[in-house]
Design an enzyme around this catalytic site. Structure first.
Site, short mmCIF file in Angstrom:
data_model
loop_
_atom_site.label_atom_id
_atom_site.label_comp_id
_atom_site.label_asym_id
_atom_site.label_seq_id
_atom_site.Cartn_x
_atom_site.Cartn_y
_atom_site.Cartn_z
N ASP A 147 0.82 -1.21 0.00
CA ASP A 147 0.00 0.00 0.00
C ASP A 147 0.86 1.27 0.00
OD1 ASP A 147 -2.06 -1.78 0.24
OD2 ASP A 147 -2.84 -1.00 2.12
N HIS A 157 3.84 -2.29 3.13
CA HIS A 157 3.71 -0.89 2.71
C HIS A 157 4.89 -0.43 1.87
CE1 HIS A 157 0.63 -1.08 5.82
NE2 HIS A 157 0.10 -0.03 5.23
#
Length: 211
Positions: free
Chosen positions: A32, A176
């Site tokens: 992400d 991430h």
């Protein structure tokens, strides 16, 4: 440690059209918040070493800032998903604001890269009951997760704890593409791969894991 690494079963049942686990008994890696010049290429290099294809949920503002990184993600055979224009929680927005946050990203990828986005993940995993209808209207599949690593805390021990306790044959894992975890991201990927191999699990590509 009372952290929801894996969402409760009743939530998954209430939102059964969302992808919480892979559909083919293979692990799917997702990243992400990117792309970002401090970390994206490190992730791509590590994934390439292990011949793993991942799903990158990119933020529109970063897509616009770092077009070369977008090209690198696609050139390496990975998939890009929609993570909104500016990482706003869509559950807190009115309809017009939601349209702008979501449609802008999809349109940019299509017009600039000829790339059709098929997947969406809401920032911070926050959504409401109207989210599904909104995404259905755009033919976007909601992809959530079954293993949140908390890598953004920049503590490899936390990642290891999450993986050891919650890794399954059909896990969708959240990592991430974010400077917050740049010091541990490569080691986190390596640990996940090592743990998966020890358990006899395989990694899958987004298109096969999300059928």
């Amino acid at each position: 440690m009372k952290i929801k690494y894996n969402p409760p079963l009743f939530i998954k049942k209430c939102f059964s059209k969302f992808y919480w686990n892979s559909s083919n008994k293979k692990i799917l890696l997702t990243f992400d918040d990117g792309p970002n010049p401090l970390i994206t290429n490190k992730i791509l290099e590590e994934l390439d070493k292990h011949k793993i294809k991942a799903l990158f949920f990119c933020v529109g503002e970063n897509i616009e800032k770092y077009p070369e990184l977008v090209k690198n993600i696609l050139a390496n055979g990975h998939t890009i998903g929609n993570h909104t224009l500016s990482h706003k929680r869509i559950a807190n927005l009115n309809h017009l604001e939601r349209e702008n946050e979501v449609d802008w990203v999809t349109t940019l990828l299509l017009e600039k890269y000829g790339y059709q986005i098929n997947y969406f993940r809401p920032p911070d995993g926050r959504f409401s009951f109207r989210t599904q209808k909104f995404m259905d209207q755009r033919n976007l599949q909601m992809v959530m997760w079954s293993l949140l690593t908390y890598d953004y805390k920049n503590n490899l021990d936390i990642v290891k704890f999450a993986v050891e306790k919650n890794l399954n044959v059909d896990s969708i894992i959240v990592l991430h593409d974010n400077p917050k975890c740049q010091q541990i991201i490569v080691d986190s990927i390596r640990f996940i791969i090592k743990e998966a191999k020890q358990r006899g699990f395989e990694f899958g590509e987004p298109s096969e894991c999300l059928r």
